[in-house]
Design a protein around this motif. Structure first.
Motif: not given
Length: 806
Positions: A454, A466, A477
């Protein structure tokens, strides 16, 4: 009526979005983009732009210390009033995307006025009150007025005629490692406020590492650093300049040179300086003298040197790229999102397999079957993006379901879902926890799980959602602001896609009973060329301890060991207590997100936040004179006044406006002075002043005026439920609009336990989630909502709720 779809082809949109979309944005959202300022600018009075003929930046000193990939940046700026009149100034600072404020202070003559960390309701109340007094304090919350946690503004009042105002700011951030290299930048370059000049600029960079440092490179050319190697584990660089134009961001990178996966151990144990209660009670012992340690592993299973790292061809990749095309992804967000998509698609090779999904209130797939990463197919995918349009809201539930189905159809057992989004669900299911839970359940079915990578775009990116989505899928992420240079972050982010990660990483100590509260508590995942760390506490000093980090990569064991001491006293790595506190807070917040809020855990989060200046959902950092932060809110008859003072004060006497004089008693356990008194019931609601007479250890006497507010009116409540009717076992949201001075709200079903109702900055109201008991018979029930304000006035509302039969 506005159309629900903005029909703007992306090929044109990237060129003229800034003059087509603003009108649409203003009507839909009621506001413009968050302001982005460089690192420290002062606007005179209420002007929209700086004016160096009135307020000029005379001196700026920047101290950057990077210790084991933890950066502490301290900035001191002196602004000069060039006029013969006192001036007000609005100071604006843009923190880096991954930065967190740690300290702030302004100087009033020879007096340093620091900011303080307060509980969120208290901070919001004080902030609103100071704004009503035309004082603009700095307020940093996890969701501030700019839509993120990176904007910081403070009113400087006054800047004397031909005088100066000194501002100090400190922030911290983790410096990532990718491909055995680290990149750091400090935002200097102009943004909406134009180029800024500084009379004298000094910069000092001091980098230390447990791994050998090589290849220090400065990315900018505006502030040429003079580099002094201080050995294989330290680099110092300095710059001095006069009349410097801040035209570029300060940026540099460096390599960490290990020939194979290696580990490093550092520790900190230094009983904190004696606090106020220690000075007054020499026999009192400190309650907590345990130490802190960090074990980090630098992964290099390929055994490549820094200069060659990443040149070995990666295995074929199987990827679904998902791009958020909702209306919130406009302006600079759109530029950054397209930049990310273009970079990734053009990096694909013919042996790679990919697909592409665009999502807003609808979900569109580039193809129903996997495509090869040929130049022809990637150009068709980019053209598919260019021919699309921004539309409506964000249906994450449908998007994740569709993306997961396409990813499961890809070949191989190492499949990736790459998300480019701001992470803000607005349609169907908007609760992040439920989206994550549903995705994890679906991902566990039908072959090897898919990893989520993400990339959050924008200052308002939903980091918690996220990050957790990536964590539960053992993915990655990363985040970037609209105005950031994302080159390094995107390269590092996409380089991990398709790599075989090192999984199941855990820490083992030769003295395991000595360590506790080690984070991450669960097994970690890392990638070749990156760094994984574990941080925890230790109870007693040990002359030598062996620390082993172990995991597996493609079924093969990965191990690295470090030996060292857990010292009795060593204050070298002073960042470790704050780093541990941040990890502890994150763990507590995740626990409450899963199991529900708990007053004991909330109290610990608040205590750690105040001690280490860490902004949380329950606290905010407020920069204003302390004399303005202490007004008390009481109701007639409330008998308590509490005051916190410097450690040198030996007595405090309060003189009240109704003729009462009372000495205050020092409470060592809470480090406050307190007195009990009665406010006459005849006093009208409103603000009053009392005088405090303080005497220090030398017998010197000081006076301060403090404000307090008489408030006898209980909070006014407006309560709604969503949905208005529900079934047994379902969750309902309770929305409560309350007065600004309300500090605590709870809701309960008659006979049930209370559920806290908390302020939701996105929805601009207080929200609580109440789960109806399974098996609850159909009928009409009563929800009891109670609220208490800072004056301890209590209000309650009964709300009917219809429960339907199954």
């Amino acid at each position: 009526m506005l159309p629900h779809v903005c029909h703007l082809y992306w090929a044109r949109l990237l060129g003229w979005v800034r003059w087509v979309l603003p009108a649409l944005w203003l009507v839909i959202a009621g506001g413009g983009l968050p302001a982005a300022a460089q690192s420290g600018v002062v606007l005179p009075g209420d002007e929209a732009m700086p004016d160096p003929t009135r307020i000029a930046l005379d001196d700026m000193r920047v101290d950057i210390r990077v210790d084991q990939q933890f950066a502490r940046v301290r900035i001191v700026q002196i602004y000069a009033n060039r006029t013969n009149q006192p001036l007000e100034g609005k100071y604006i600072f843009r923190l880096p995307t991954s930065g967190a404020i740690a300290d702030f202070a302004v100087w009033d003559g020879d007096v340093r006025i620091p900011g303080v960390m307060l509980e969120l309701p208290r901070a919001q109340e004080v902030y609103a009150e100071l704004k009503r007094q035309a004082i603009d304090p700095g307020l940093v919350t996890q969701e501030d007025e700019a839509g993120g946690a990176t904007a910081f503004t403070v009113r400087l009042v006054p800047i004397p005629a031909y005088g100066t105002k000194r501002v100090e700011l400190e922030y911290v951030e983790a410096v990532p490692v990718a491909g055995l290299r680290s990149f750091f930048s400090l935002p200097f370059k102009p943004s909406q406020y134009g180029q800024q000049a500084v009379g004298s600029l000094s910069i000092r960079v001091d980098i230390t590492s447990g791994f050998p440092l090589v290849g220090f490179r400065q990315r900018d050319t505006a502030y040429p650093l003079q580099v002094t190697p201080m050995g294989i584990n330290r680099v110092v660089a300095e710059y001095q300049g006069a009349g410097v134009a801040l035209t570029q961001d300060l940026a540099f990178d460096y390599g960490l040179d290990v020939s194979r996966t290696s580990a490093s151990l550092i520790a900190y144990r230094s009983p904190e300086p004696l606090l106020a209660y220690d000075l007054r009670d020499p026999n009192r012992t400190k309650p907590d003298e345990d130490g802190y340690f960090e074990v980090s592993a630098l992964l290099n299973e390929r055994g490549q040197p820094v200069s060659d790292f990443g040149r070995t061809p990666a295995p074929p990749r199987s990827v679904v790229l998902m791009l958020d095309t909702s209306l919130s992804m406009n302006f600079e967000k759109l530029d950054r999102a397209y930049e990310a998509c273009s970079l990734f698609l053009k990096s694909l090779r013919p042996e790679d397999r990919f697909n592409l999904v665009l999502f807003n209130d609808d979900v569109q797939a580039f193809s129903e079957t996997p495509q090869t990463g040929t130049a022809e197919n990637t150009m068709r995918a980019l053209d598919f993006i260019r021919r699309s349009y921004l539309s409506g809201g964000t249906d994450f539930a449908r998007a994740l379901q569709r993306g997961l189905a396409l990813a499961k159809a890809l070949p191989g057992d190492e499949r990736t879902l790459v998300l480019i989004t701001d992470g803000n669900p607005t349609l169907t299911t908007t609760r992040g926890n439920r989206l994550i839970r549903d995705f994890a359940e679906a991902n566990a079915k039908g072959g090897a799980p898919v990893r989520v990578f993400a990339f959050g775009v924008g200052a308002d990116a939903n980091r918690e959602f996220l990050s957790e989505l990536a964590r539960v899928s053992r993915g990655v992420s990363e985040f970037g602001r609209e105005t950031d240079d994302l080159t390094f972050r995107l390269d590092a982010f996409f380089a991990k896609v398709g790599q075989r990660p090192v999984e199941g990483l855990k820490l083992r100590l030769s003295d395991p009973d000595n360590a506790y509260a080690v984070y991450p508590a669960e097994e970690a995942t890392g990638y070749d060329g990156s760094r994984v760390s574990f941080i925890g506490r230790y109870r007693r000093p040990v002359a030598q301890v062996e620390c082993t980090v172990s995991g597996t990569q493609s079924g093969r064991s990965v191990t690295a060991t470090a030996t060292g001491a857990l010292p009795e006293r060593d204050a070298t790595h002073s960042h470790l207590p704050r780093l541990w506190a941040q990890e502890r807070i994150s763990a507590l917040l995740r626990r409450m997100a899963l199991d529900g809020e708990d007053e004991v855990l909330i109290a610990e989060v608040i205590a750690l936040s105040k001690k280490y200046n860490i902004v949380t959902p329950y606290t905010a950092f407020l920069a204003a004179p302390r004399a303005l932060l202490r007004p008390r809110v009481i109701k007639p008859g409330d008998p308590v006044l509490r005051v916190r003072t410097d450690a040198s004060i030996r007595s405090v006497v309060a003189v009240f406006p109704f003729g009462l004089t009372k000495p205050l008693t020092y409470l060592a356990s809470e480090d406050v002075w307190e007195t009990r008194f009665l406010a006459p019931k005849t006093m009208q609601d409103g603000r009053y002043r009392c005088r405090l007479i303080l005497t220090d250890a030398r017998g010197q006497v000081f006076q301060e005026e403090k404000g307090f507010t008489i408030d006898s009116r209980p909070p006014q409540l407006q309560v709604t439920t969503q949905p208005a009717t529900a079934r047994a076992g379902e969750d309902i949201e309770v929305l409560v609009a309350a007065d600004a001075d309300t500090r605590r709200i709870a809701v309960r079903l008659a006979g049930g336990l209370p559920v806290p109702v908390r302020w939701d900055a996105r929805r601009k109201t207080n929200v609580g989630v109440l789960r109806l008991p399974p098996g609850l018979p159909a009928g009409r029930y009563v929800l009891l909502v109670t609220a208490e304000d800072f004056a301890h006035n209590v209000a309650s509302r009964e709300v009917p709720l219809d429960v339907l039969g199954n």
